[in-house]
Design an enzyme around this catalytic site. Structure first.
Site, mmCIF file in Angstrom:
data_model
loop_
_atom_site.group_PDB
_atom_site.id
_atom_site.type_symbol
_atom_site.label_atom_id
_atom_site.label_comp_id
_atom_site.label_asym_id
_atom_site.label_seq_id
_atom_site.Cartn_x
_atom_site.Cartn_y
_atom_site.Cartn_z
ATOM 1 N N GLU A 27 32.238 -31.300 21.717
ATOM 2 C CA GLU A 27 30.943 -31.842 21.279
ATOM 3 C C GLU A 27 30.855 -31.854 19.756
ATOM 4 O O GLU A 27 30.339 -32.799 19.158
ATOM 5 C CB GLU A 27 29.797 -31.034 21.903
ATOM 6 C CG GLU A 27 29.705 -31.281 23.413
ATOM 7 C CD GLU A 27 28.668 -30.406 24.090
ATOM 8 O OE1 GLU A 27 28.806 -29.164 24.023
ATOM 9 O OE2 GLU A 27 27.730 -30.950 24.687
ATOM 10 N N ALA A 87 31.398 -23.109 23.348
ATOM 11 C CA ALA A 87 30.428 -22.069 23.027
ATOM 12 C C ALA A 87 30.990 -20.734 23.507
ATOM 13 O O ALA A 87 31.829 -20.698 24.412
ATOM 14 C CB ALA A 87 29.107 -22.376 23.733
ATOM 15 N N GLY A 112 31.598 -27.123 23.850
ATOM 16 C CA GLY A 112 30.936 -27.283 22.555
ATOM 17 C C GLY A 112 31.917 -27.679 21.449
ATOM 18 O O GLY A 112 31.512 -28.258 20.440
ATOM 19 N N GLU A 128 32.144 -27.476 31.174
ATOM 20 C CA GLU A 128 30.912 -26.696 31.397
ATOM 21 C C GLU A 128 30.546 -26.538 32.867
ATOM 22 O O GLU A 128 29.996 -25.512 33.263
ATOM 23 C CB GLU A 128 29.730 -27.324 30.647
ATOM 24 C CG GLU A 128 29.743 -27.084 29.150
ATOM 25 C CD GLU A 128 30.443 -28.171 28.370
ATOM 26 O OE1 GLU A 128 31.233 -28.927 28.980
ATOM 27 O OE2 GLU A 128 30.211 -28.263 27.161
#
Ligand code: CO8
Length: 294
Positions: free
Chosen positions: A113, A65, A110, A133
């Site tokens: 993910e 992200a 992300g 993270e």
């Protein structure tokens, strides 16, 4: 929708989604997530696309992200961006077509993910994976805490998440996070070959093969009253499509994919389902073998 951060192309039944924000290592901001949502909805409806391949421009697949954007969000906006990301991952996981991640470089946070929301991951030797993270004081909030243990087991998932360690492609292959590692220059060719196998196999029931989520499996089992297992790695081509083709023509049933361990393990929800519908694992297994021989 006009895309600024991704490139969408289609050729020979394959839809190519290329992450195209190389200066930020293809990080996911809210605009990118909106574009991904749009493109996967379009792919789902597009008869010209049978299989999708996601890859990244430059040296990164997706480096997570967008940290710069996240640092400016207040709590409510942060929650909204988390939910937006979760919905995009869920969309990719559940669309009516197989999605292959061709991981060319960094797949972090992300980015990993998103790769895990795809059906299959092929990695370049240069790819790197990780869930860093915790270094930022957050969690893998786009579904990584759920999808990672399903792929690599709880212990290994916790090790990766707690340590924020970055692993290379060979290690990702060893632990089952990726299904194939190829030299960088062969990545797209390998992904296209896999996609073409899927197209040739004319997998009719891919929608019902795709769900891995226990809830979906249970719901579908209730609906059909039947459970047929397909070996985990044979969604495209091979045994999975053979079972699919045969069953869709000869038996009025829908086909589901359940992790082989769930199905043939000593306990677990799939086994409970088999019992519930009066099916035993031996007869299911014999059925699959018989279809594979035809
Ligand atoms: N977001 C925004 N920009 C990024 C990101 C990112 N995730 N990653 C890299 N960039 C940018 C850098 O800022 C840099 O920009 P600039 O040139 O303008 O300074 C450019 O990309 C190149 O990066 P580097 O110079 O750092 O390149 P290196 O080769 O030195 O390092 C790394 C590459 C190792 C990938 C390094 O960039 C890095 O560690 N990036 C961050 C990786 C990361 O922590 N990802 C996880 C993000 S958090 C996340 O994904 C959470 C998802 C769920 C959220 C839900 C909330 C609960």
């Amino acid at each position: 929708m006009e895309y600024k951060n991704i490139i969408f192309e289609k050729k020979d039944g394959i839809g190519y989604v290329t992450m195209n924000r190389p200066k930020a290592l293809n990080a996911l901001n809210t605009e990118v997530l909106t574009e991904l949502d749009d493109v996967f909805r379009a792919i789902d409806k597009d008869d010209e696309v049978q299989v999708a391949i996601v890859t990244g421009e430059g040296r990164s697949f997706i480096a997570g992200a967008d940290i710069a954007q996240m640092s400016e969000l207040n709590g409510t906006e942060g929650r909204d961006m988390t939910i937006q990301g979760q919905l995009v991952m869920e969309l990719i996981e559940t669309i009516n077509k197989p999605v292959i991640a061709a991981v060319n470089g960094f797949a972090l946070g992300g980015g990993n993910e998103l790769a895990m929301a795809c059906d299959i991951r092929i990695a370049s030797e240069k790819a790197k994976f990780g869930q860093p993270e915790v270094n930022l004081g957050i969690i893998p909030g786009y579904g990584g805490t759920q999808r990672l243990p399903r792929l690599v087991g709880k212990g290994m998932a916790k090790k990766l998440i707690y340590s924020a360690e970055m692993i290379d492609a060979q290690e990702a292959y060893r632990i089952g996070l990726v299904q194939e590692v190829v030299p960088a220059e062969e990545l797209m060719e390998a992904a296209e070959k896999l996609a073409a196998d899927g197209i040739d196999a004319k997998v009719i029931n891919i929608h019902t093969i795709k769900p891995l989520d226990e809830e979906l499996v249970i719901a579908a089992a209730r609906e059909t009253g039947r459970v047929v297992t397909v070996e985990e790695h044979s969604v495209i081509g091979g045994l999975g499509s053979a079972v699919c083709d045969v069953l869709s023509e000869k038996a009025p049933t829908r086909v589901m994919k359940i992790g082989i361990n769930d199905t043939f393990g000593e306990s677990g929800p799939a086994l409970e389902l088999l019992k519930k519908y009066g099916l035993d694992t031996d007869s299911i297994y014999a059925k699959i073998k018989a279809f594979a021989c035809e």
